[in-house]
Motif scaffolding. Structure first.
Motif, PDB file in Angstrom:
ATOM      1  N   PRO A  63       0.881  -1.177   0.140  1.00 54.70           N
ATOM      2  CA  PRO A  63       0.155   0.424  -0.206  1.00 54.70           C
ATOM      3  C   PRO A  63       0.633   1.188  -0.276  1.00 54.70           C
ATOM      4  O   PRO A  63       2.406   1.124   1.088  1.00 54.70           O
ATOM      5  CB  PRO A  63      -1.013  -0.160   1.003  1.00 54.70           C
ATOM      6  N   ARG A  64       0.305   2.264  -0.823  1.00 58.27           N
ATOM      7  CA  ARG A  64       1.377   3.352  -0.848  1.00 58.27           C
ATOM      8  C   ARG A  64       0.287   4.228  -1.231  1.00 58.27           C
ATOM      9  O   ARG A  64       1.300   5.782  -1.992  1.00 58.27           O
ATOM     10  CB  ARG A  64       2.481   2.965  -2.211  1.00 58.27           C
TER      11      ARG A  64
ATOM     12  N   ASN B 161       0.052  10.617   1.603  1.00 58.53           N
ATOM     13  CA  ASN B 161       0.091   9.995   2.763  1.00 58.53           C
ATOM     14  C   ASN B 161       0.051   8.579   3.825  1.00 58.53           C
ATOM     15  O   ASN B 161       0.155   8.934   4.705  1.00 58.53           O
ATOM     16  CB  ASN B 161      -1.467  10.938   3.123  1.00 58.53           C
ATOM     17  N   HIS B 162      -0.038   8.453   3.035  1.00 57.57           N
ATOM     18  CA  HIS B 162      -0.251   6.440   3.600  1.00 57.57           C
ATOM     19  C   HIS B 162       0.869   5.344   3.130  1.00 57.57           C
ATOM     20  O   HIS B 162       0.949   4.561   2.701  1.00 57.57           O
ATOM     21  CB  HIS B 162      -1.053   6.096   3.630  1.00 57.57           C
ATOM     22  N   GLU B 163       2.315   6.391   3.324  1.00 56.73           N
ATOM     23  CA  GLU B 163       3.659   5.383   2.688  1.00 56.73           C
ATOM     24  C   GLU B 163       4.380   5.057   3.376  1.00 56.73           C
ATOM     25  O   GLU B 163       5.679   4.126   3.073  1.00 56.73           O
ATOM     26  CB  GLU B 163       4.350   6.198   1.677  1.00 56.73           C
ATOM     27  N   GLU B 164       4.288   4.347   4.841  1.00 57.56           N
ATOM     28  CA  GLU B 164       5.314   4.189   5.604  1.00 57.56           C
ATOM     29  C   GLU B 164       5.355   2.750   5.569  1.00 57.56           C
ATOM     30  O   GLU B 164       6.533   2.538   5.289  1.00 57.56           O
ATOM     31  CB  GLU B 164       4.678   3.854   6.793  1.00 57.56           C
ATOM     32  N   LYS B 165       4.177   2.538   4.752  1.00 48.37           N
ATOM     33  CA  LYS B 165       4.829   0.830   5.030  1.00 48.37           C
ATOM     34  C   LYS B 165       6.127   0.122   3.175  1.00 48.37           C
ATOM     35  O   LYS B 165       6.496  -0.358   3.092  1.00 48.37           O
ATOM     36  CB  LYS B 165       3.339  -0.216   4.400  1.00 48.37           C
TER      37      LYS B 165
ATOM     38  N   ASP C 127       4.292   7.444  -3.832  1.00 45.49           N
ATOM     39  CA  ASP C 127       3.135   7.391  -3.316  1.00 45.49           C
ATOM     40  C   ASP C 127       2.412   7.072  -5.133  1.00 45.49           C
ATOM     41  O   ASP C 127       2.972   7.690  -5.736  1.00 45.49           O
ATOM     42  CB  ASP C 127       2.645   8.338  -2.932  1.00 45.49           C
TER      43      ASP C 127
ATOM     44  N   ASP D  24      -9.055  -1.220   0.293  1.00 41.67           N
ATOM     45  CA  ASP D  24      -8.547   0.310   1.123  1.00 41.67           C
ATOM     46  C   ASP D  24      -7.561  -0.204   1.310  1.00 41.67           C
ATOM     47  O   ASP D  24      -6.483  -1.076   1.111  1.00 41.67           O
ATOM     48  CB  ASP D  24      -8.737  -0.524   2.645  1.00 41.67           C
TER      49      ASP D  24
ATOM     50  N   THR E  25      -4.679   1.433   1.887  1.00 41.63           N
ATOM     51  CA  THR E  25      -3.353   1.648   3.083  1.00 41.63           C
ATOM     52  C   THR E  25      -3.311   0.498   3.484  1.00 41.63           C
ATOM     53  O   THR E  25      -2.483   0.282   4.325  1.00 41.63           O
ATOM     54  CB  THR E  25      -4.617   2.360   4.278  1.00 41.63           C
ATOM     55  N   LYS E  26      -4.729  -0.439   3.042  1.00 34.20           N
ATOM     56  CA  LYS E  26      -3.634  -2.435   3.499  1.00 34.20           C
ATOM     57  C   LYS E  26      -4.236  -3.283   2.142  1.00 34.20           C
ATOM     58  O   LYS E  26      -3.487  -3.766   2.091  1.00 34.20           O
ATOM     59  CB  LYS E  26      -5.564  -2.818   4.154  1.00 34.20           C
TER      60      LYS E  26
ATOM     61  N   THR F 208       5.349  11.817  -0.571  1.00 28.69           N
ATOM     62  CA  THR F 208       3.592  12.688  -0.682  1.00 28.69           C
ATOM     63  C   THR F 208       3.738  13.324  -1.698  1.00 28.69           C
ATOM     64  O   THR F 208       3.466  14.297  -1.765  1.00 28.69           O
ATOM     65  CB  THR F 208       3.502  13.171   0.170  1.00 28.69           C
TER      66      THR F 208
END
Length: 487
Positions: free
Chosen positions: A24-25, A28-32, A79, A91, A93-94, A145
């Motif tokens: 997931p990328r 603003n949700h690029e941690e993984k 991202d 989803d 983010t998952k 981002t």
């Protein structure tokens, strides 16, 4: 079905791209994805660091005999834009992207694919692990981002990167070399929600404007596609007074940089007007389809009965909001006179939504001419001031990238492309916010070019990447690295 992507050629890129689809990328949700990239670098014994704003910087020394060549920075962003069809359960983010081979293309089932800019990142990864490409010193910059604010490019510190030539791998038409891009400016307009009681003997309905293609608010803004916010409010303007229609809520669009595909409104009308509302919806739907038959043939306006809301919008506020959306500049404003077919200035009326206490409108303005961008902002401000908006905010400005006709890397890359493919590449400026403008301001010594494989309909669930173009892009990139001049 995703497994077949790993078997495509060139395997060096497609293997990496498949891995990216599994992580997931969304912006603003690029941690993984960042964790994946750092683990990948460790496994491949590649020097990699993360700076304070989340950019990943990887380095590879020159191959023997190439130490005196100019340093190359390969640049892409981590991202992707999270867009899906309404009926798709996903989803971002998952869940991994469900990508598949469709003839000459790779696309995703019901969502954006992430080829923007997964292809550029995958190419950088492939160069870092390659053992058969002669090259000078390589740095790979993967920014954070990019899609929602170019945060990584804005936060990059001067002096961190040592190279001389930036190859931005975030363009979307093979055979085109980009030497300039538009700057951008965000607007956020807010009306305080003033409520009124639901009129007696009312029925509630949900209006749904659907079926549009949407697309990238820069690359696709001149294609003549419908804007769901504009079309929905066009219906409201034409029928609100005659039907005594009252708005309770609206939710149109989801991202500043995506042309809105779907917009919804919860409305009430007197019970005796319910049949007339349904007839007017059918009439408007037919009109929209007829007008957009060549560009957005699947457009439709639907109506269905809904539960009565607890409140409706104050009548004066409703009228001011409808007029403001109708008057808001949208789409192409001006083309570049010297580059036929290239947009100079545009605005994307991206989002209109109600919250508990306000109505929020988001737009994204783009222009390769700063004064034209300022003029567009003044025009937009005038519309919403006339509508007595409570707040008008401009922020997120970023500079354009001015073409350099004397670029040495441009001349070299033109010669290489001509030699490889027996035709000249197109030299272009793009009506999108490439990070080159921001990065070039921090590293003014860089010579910069942007190029990439062919990606159609980015920022929409119709996004797809042409398989053959990826092979040409990869072969071309390898040849450019071999021919980089002495420092």
């Amino acid at each position: 079905m995703s497994e077949t992507i790993r078997d495509l050629q060139p395997k060096a890129i497609w293997e990496n791209f498949y891995k990216l689809t599994q992580v997931p990328r969304p912006s603003n949700h690029e941690e993984k994805a960042r964790e994946f990239m750092m683990n990948w670098a460790k496994e491949n014994q590649i020097d990699a660091t993360i700076d304070e704003v989340g950019n990943i910087i990887m380095r590879k020394p020159a191959t023997p005999g190439m130490e005196n060549r100019k340093g190359i920075i390969l640049q892409g962003h981590l991202d992707m834009v999270p867009q899906k069809n309404e009926d798709k359960v996903h989803d971002f983010t998952k869940d991994p992207i469900d990508a598949y081979v469709d003839g000459e293309w790779v696309r995703a089932k019901g969502t954006t694919l992430g080829a923007d800019n997964g292809m550029g990142v995958s190419a950088g990864m492939a160069v870092l692990t390659a053992t058969d490409i002669p090259h000078g010193p390589i740095e790979v910059l993967i920014t954070a981002t990019e899609e929602t604010g170019m945060d990584g490019a804005n936060g990059l510190k001067p002096g961190v990167l040592k190279g001389d030539i930036l190859l931005n791998l975030d363009s979307e038409t093979e055979g085109e070399l980009y030497v300039g891009c538009a700057g951008g400016l965000d607007s956020t307009i807010e009306f305080d929600y003033k409520e009124a009681a639901v009129p007696a003997d009312s029925k509630a309905f949900k209006l749904s404007l659907k079926g549009l293609k949407g697309g990238h608010s820069g690359m696709d803004i001149n294609l003549g596609r419908g804007n769901s916010n504009k079309l929905l409010f066009r219906f409201l303007k034409a029928n609100a007074k005659a039907l005594d229609l009252r708005m309770a809520a609206v939710n149109g669009g989801s991202l500043r940089n995506a042309i809105p595909r779907e917009s919804f409104a919860l409305v009430t009308v007197p019970s005796e007007n319910a049949g007339q509302l349904q007839a007017k919806v059918a009439e408007a739907s037919a009109i929209y389809k007829a007008e957009l038959i060549e560009k957005d043939p699947d457009v439709k306006l639907l109506v269905e009965e809904a539960e009565l809301p607890a409140r409706v919008m104050d009548a004066d506020l409703q009228e001011r909001l409808i007029d403001a959306i109708m008057g808001c500049p949208n789409g192409t404003v001006r083309m570049i006179d010297s580059m036929p077919g290239t947009v100079e200035t545009s605005n994307n009326l991206a989002i209109v939504k109600t919250t508990e206490d306000k109505i929020v409108i988001n737009t994204l303005m783009r222009s390769s001419v700063e004064t034209a961008k300022d003029y567009l902002a003044d025009s937009l401000q005038a519309v919403f001031e006339l509508a007595k908006a409570d707040r008008i905010i401009f922020d997120g400005a970023y500079p354009g990238w001015k073409p350099n006709p004397h670029s040495a890397i441009l001349k070299l890359m033109q010669e290489i492309y001509q030699k490889m493919y027996h035709k000249a590449p197109e030299i272009m400026a793009v009506h999108a916010g490439l990070e080159c403008g921001i990065l070039g301001a921090k590293y003014p010594n860089w010579d910069m070019i942007s190029f990439g494989p062919t990606i159609c309909h980015p920022h929409s669930p119709d996004e797809k990447v042409n398989i053959a173009s990826v092979g040409k892009f990869w072969d071309y990139l390898k040849e450019v690295l071999k021919e980089v001049p002495v420092k």
